[in-house]
Design an enzyme around this catalytic site. Structure first.
Site, PDB file in Angstrom:
ATOM      1  N   HIS A  62       1.128  -0.507   6.804  1.00 34.79           N
ATOM      2  CA  HIS A  62       2.076   0.591   7.192  1.00 34.79           C
ATOM      3  C   HIS A  62       2.805   0.242   7.377  1.00 34.79           C
ATOM      4  O   HIS A  62       3.007  -0.910   8.176  1.00 34.79           O
ATOM      5  CB  HIS A  62       1.222   1.786   8.371  1.00 34.79           C
TER       6      HIS A  62
ATOM      7  N   ASP B 130      -4.173   7.864   5.037  1.00 40.37           N
ATOM      8  CA  ASP B 130      -4.753   8.622   4.399  1.00 40.37           C
ATOM      9  C   ASP B 130      -6.172   8.180   4.006  1.00 40.37           C
ATOM     10  O   ASP B 130      -6.884   8.762   3.145  1.00 40.37           O
ATOM     11  CB  ASP B 130      -3.906   8.109   3.552  1.00 40.37           C
TER      12      ASP B 130
HETATM   13  N1  CMC Z   1      -4.189  -4.020   0.601  1.00 37.38           N
HETATM   14  C1  CMC Z   1      -3.670  -4.996   0.376  1.00 37.38           C
HETATM   15  N2  CMC Z   1      -2.754  -5.729   0.819  1.00 37.38           N
HETATM   16  C2  CMC Z   1      -1.683  -5.283   1.562  1.00 37.38           C
HETATM   17  C3  CMC Z   1      -2.201  -4.004   1.623  1.00 37.38           C
HETATM   18  C4  CMC Z   1      -2.885  -3.000   1.267  1.00 37.38           C
HETATM   19  N3  CMC Z   1      -3.201  -1.703   1.386  1.00 37.38           N
HETATM   20  N4  CMC Z   1      -0.490  -3.114   2.860  1.00 37.38           N
HETATM   21  C5  CMC Z   1       0.403  -4.580   3.125  1.00 37.38           C
HETATM   22  N5  CMC Z   1      -0.714  -5.374   1.921  1.00 37.38           N
HETATM   23  C6  CMC Z   1       0.386  -7.047   2.072  1.00 37.38           C
HETATM   24  C7  CMC Z   1       1.136  -7.290   1.576  1.00 37.38           C
HETATM   25  O1  CMC Z   1       0.980  -8.300   0.244  1.00 37.38           O
HETATM   26  C8  CMC Z   1       1.932  -8.666   1.950  1.00 37.38           C
HETATM   27  O2  CMC Z   1       1.213 -10.045   2.205  1.00 37.38           O
HETATM   28  P1  CMC Z   1       1.814 -10.841   2.083  1.00 37.38           P
HETATM   29  O3  CMC Z   1       2.707 -10.969   2.848  1.00 37.38           O
HETATM   30  O4  CMC Z   1       1.333 -12.078   0.990  1.00 37.38           O
HETATM   31  O5  CMC Z   1       2.648 -10.707   0.387  1.00 37.38           O
HETATM   32  C9  CMC Z   1       1.307  -8.149   3.844  1.00 37.38           C
HETATM   33  O6  CMC Z   1       0.731  -6.962   3.859  1.00 37.38           O
HETATM   34  C10 CMC Z   1       2.727  -6.743   3.990  1.00 37.38           C
HETATM   35  O7  CMC Z   1       2.823  -5.673   3.241  1.00 37.38           O
HETATM   36  P2  CMC Z   1       4.305  -5.253   2.657  1.00 37.38           P
HETATM   37  O8  CMC Z   1       4.162  -4.587   1.092  1.00 37.38           O
HETATM   38  O9  CMC Z   1       5.078  -5.547   2.503  1.00 37.38           O
HETATM   39  O10 CMC Z   1       4.253  -3.972   3.953  1.00 37.38           O
HETATM   40  P3  CMC Z   1       5.415  -2.415   3.736  1.00 37.38           P
HETATM   41  O11 CMC Z   1       5.990  -3.062   5.303  1.00 37.38           O
HETATM   42  O12 CMC Z   1       6.519  -2.997   3.003  1.00 37.38           O
HETATM   43  O13 CMC Z   1       4.457  -1.668   3.117  1.00 37.38           O
HETATM   44  C11 CMC Z   1       3.055  -0.234   2.395  1.00 37.38           C
HETATM   45  C12 CMC Z   1       3.731  -0.527   4.027  1.00 37.38           C
HETATM   46  C13 CMC Z   1       1.763   1.862   3.040  1.00 37.38           C
HETATM   47  C14 CMC Z   1       3.320   0.715   1.454  1.00 37.38           C
HETATM   48  C15 CMC Z   1       1.540  -0.778   2.498  1.00 37.38           C
HETATM   49  O14 CMC Z   1       0.643  -1.227   3.601  1.00 37.38           O
HETATM   50  C16 CMC Z   1       0.930  -1.233   1.288  1.00 37.38           C
HETATM   51  O15 CMC Z   1       0.744  -0.574   0.483  1.00 37.38           O
HETATM   52  N6  CMC Z   1      -0.161   0.213   1.567  1.00 37.38           N
HETATM   53  C17 CMC Z   1      -1.392   1.253   0.410  1.00 37.38           C
HETATM   54  C18 CMC Z   1      -0.551   2.516   0.517  1.00 37.38           C
HETATM   55  C19 CMC Z   1      -0.934   3.578   1.399  1.00 37.38           C
HETATM   56  O16 CMC Z   1      -2.400   3.588   2.249  1.00 37.38           O
HETATM   57  N7  CMC Z   1      -0.143   3.911   1.735  1.00 37.38           N
HETATM   58  C20 CMC Z   1       0.258   4.734   2.916  1.00 37.38           C
HETATM   59  C21 CMC Z   1       0.694   4.645   4.658  1.00 37.38           C
HETATM   60  S1  CMC Z   1       0.669   5.808   5.677  1.00 37.38           S
HETATM   61  C22 CMC Z   1       1.243   7.444   5.022  1.00 37.38           C
HETATM   62  C23 CMC Z   1       2.167   7.699   4.701  1.00 37.38           C
HETATM   63  O17 CMC Z   1       3.491   6.998   5.238  1.00 37.38           O
HETATM   64  O18 CMC Z   1       3.164   8.431   3.622  1.00 37.38           O
END
Ligand code: CMC
Length: 427
Positions: free
Chosen positions: A306, A363
């Site tokens: 998140h 989710d």
């Molecule tokens: N699986 C594997 N690796 C992950 C995941 C995941 N679900 N989420 C983040 N990471 C890794 C990412 O690859 C990165 O690694 P590194 O630092 O080595 O490059 C690190 O963790 C930070 O990730 P980020 O993408 O920079 O973080 P963010 O804050 O931009 O993204 C997020 C947040 C929710 C988009 C992301 O965690 C994600 O894609 N999760 C899966 C989709 C999901 O479940 N979304 C629902 C969010 S909650 C409900 C809502 O708000 O709608």
């Protein structure tokens, strides 16, 4: 002595005021920055940018805290109803008995939608994704209530709020009925908000639909947990669109589209599809954990991580518990629940997820409950939208009442510098 931030740029020192919220969150107010220095800030994904100040929802991602208007989410989920929470979010206070009775009555008065919506619905292929249908139906309300486009009086806004809250369950249920080729059900105003929704979703003209109080309770909890989440992608979209003085209907329609994406609300559908794929693949959760960690593999563990929570998402805790209760009460043994729990356990003990502070989010378990309630997979994100509606309304209303300026970020231009036009035959 008010706190001041000092910025040193090219040898000059600039003082910027510090703003503090009621929960001691601090922000550097960069409002005068460009005028003073000629510089702007650059913050991809707004990771450090507060776009507004808001009195609706408080979220402490480090400590896993979520409050609506000061009330902890755990207490609201346990003691309140979705409609009461909707009132709280939109109007700022929990309603008295009389205020709630009037609110409920007003909502009931607006549950019917214009018959022409059936024609609009008929124009969509049955295979249409219901999020696209929902965004279109909500935006179409501007055509049926054209006065809402330019009349921004408090009375008109109030009427629009009531219409939206009242008609959204009808739209959701009708979109579902259309997708499976069933006749639509009309609202039954003797029923409460959630029971009425279940009646419209699952009732058939051929037989009586028995409302199960366990399902009604679970639905209330799910909708409460989704009702607001401060300045997330869709709420920011609603505020941004509304800041151009677009109507509440069109702003909410834009919010539905923003929610649709798999990194936002669309994740709940992707979680169940992922769990099904793991099951079909033999249930080897470790293999999928490794995939999620592999930087050459685009796969992410859906329902994990998140932007703001760097500790357990408090909504996920409640949903996990609710999931166990609902499945037990309904006597359902869903094998993907076991896979979900194994995945969670493996991820929470894995250095990759620990170091990046990736925990299950709202989710991760919600889809398993939706499925137990009989809601099909491609309707999961629509259920999220139904829950999030009061939050979007509250965010739009606050933006409007605070007379916030039009949202218009700046950029650092990186394209070609000025060059002369060359005619096509010379290229
Ligand atoms: N699986 C594997 N690796 C992950 C995941 C995941 N679900 N989420 C983040 N990471 C890794 C990412 O690859 C990165 O690694 P590194 O630092 O080595 O490059 C690190 O963790 C930070 O990730 P980020 O993408 O920079 O973080 P963010 O804050 O931009 O993204 C997020 C947040 C929710 C988009 C992301 O965690 C994600 O894609 N999760 C899966 C989709 C999901 O479940 N979304 C629902 C969010 S909650 C409900 C809502 O708000 O709608």
């Amino acid at each position: 002595m008010p706190e001041i931030a000092k910025l040193i740029l090219n040898g000059n020192t600039y003082e910027l005021p510090v703003v503090e919220g009621t929960e001691q969150e601090k922000a550097i107010d960069i409002g005068p920055l460009r005028d003073l220095t000629g510089y702007i800030t650059l913050d991809y994904g707004y990771k450090n940018t507060g776009a507004t100040s808001s009195a609706i929802t408080f979220l402490d991602g480090e400590n896993g805290i979520l409050h609506y208007r000061g009330y902890p989410i755990e207490q609201l989920a346990e003691k309140s109803s979705f409609l009461e929470v909707a009132y709280l979010l939109v109007y700022g206070e929990l309603p008295t008995t009389e205020q709630f009775a009037n609110f409920e009555k007003d909502i009931r008065n607006h549950t019917l939608v214009h018959e022409d919506f059936r024609k609009i619905l008929d124009g969509f292929p049955a295979s249409a994704h219901p999020m696209g249908v929902m965004a279109s139906m909500v935006c179409s309300l501007t055509a049926f209530y054209p006065e809402s486009i330019s009349n921004r009086s408090p009375e008109m806004i109030e009427l629009t709020i009531l219409r939206l809250l009242a008609k959204m369950p009808t739209f959701v249920a009708w979109a579902y009925k259309h997708s499976i080729g069933h006749p639509v059900n009309y609202p039954q105003n003797k029923l409460d908000y959630c029971s009425n929704f279940l009646h419209m979703m699952f009732g058939l003209p051929t037989e009586e639909y028995a409302i199960n109080p366990e399902i009604v309770r679970a639905l209330n909890i799910l909708l409460i947990l989704h009702a607001d989440h401060e300045q997330n992608c869709s709420a920011s979209t609603v505020r941004m669109v509304g800041s151009s003085k677009a109507s509440l209907y069109s702003s909410v329609s834009a919010g539905i589209n923003a929610l649709w994406g798999p990194l936002h609300g669309g994740a709940n559908q992707e979680v169940i599809e992922m769990l099904e794929a793991i099951k079909a693949d033999g249930g080897n959760t470790q293999k999928w954990i490794e995939k999620a960690k592999d930087k050459n593999d685009p796969f992410r563990l859906m329902g994990f991580g998140h932007r703001v929570y760097k500790n357990f998402d408090p909504r996920a805790k409640i949903i996990k518990k609710t999931c166990d209760t609902v499945l037990a009460n309904l006597g359902i043994n869903d094998p993907v629940l076991t896979i979900a729990k194994e995945l969670e356990e493996a991820a929470l003990n894995d250095e990759y997820f620990i170091s990046r502070k990736l925990y299950p989010n709202v989710d991760f378990y919600s889809g398993i409950i939706y499925r137990a309630l009989g809601i099909p997979t491609d309707m999961f994100t629509v259920m999220f939208a139904l829950g999030r509606l009061p939050g979007w309304i509250a965010q739009w209303k606050e933006m409007n009442e605070n007379k916030e300026p039009i949202g218009r970020p700046r950029q650092v231009y990186t394209g070609p510098t000025e060059r002369p036009y060359t005619p096509m035959n010379e290229r």
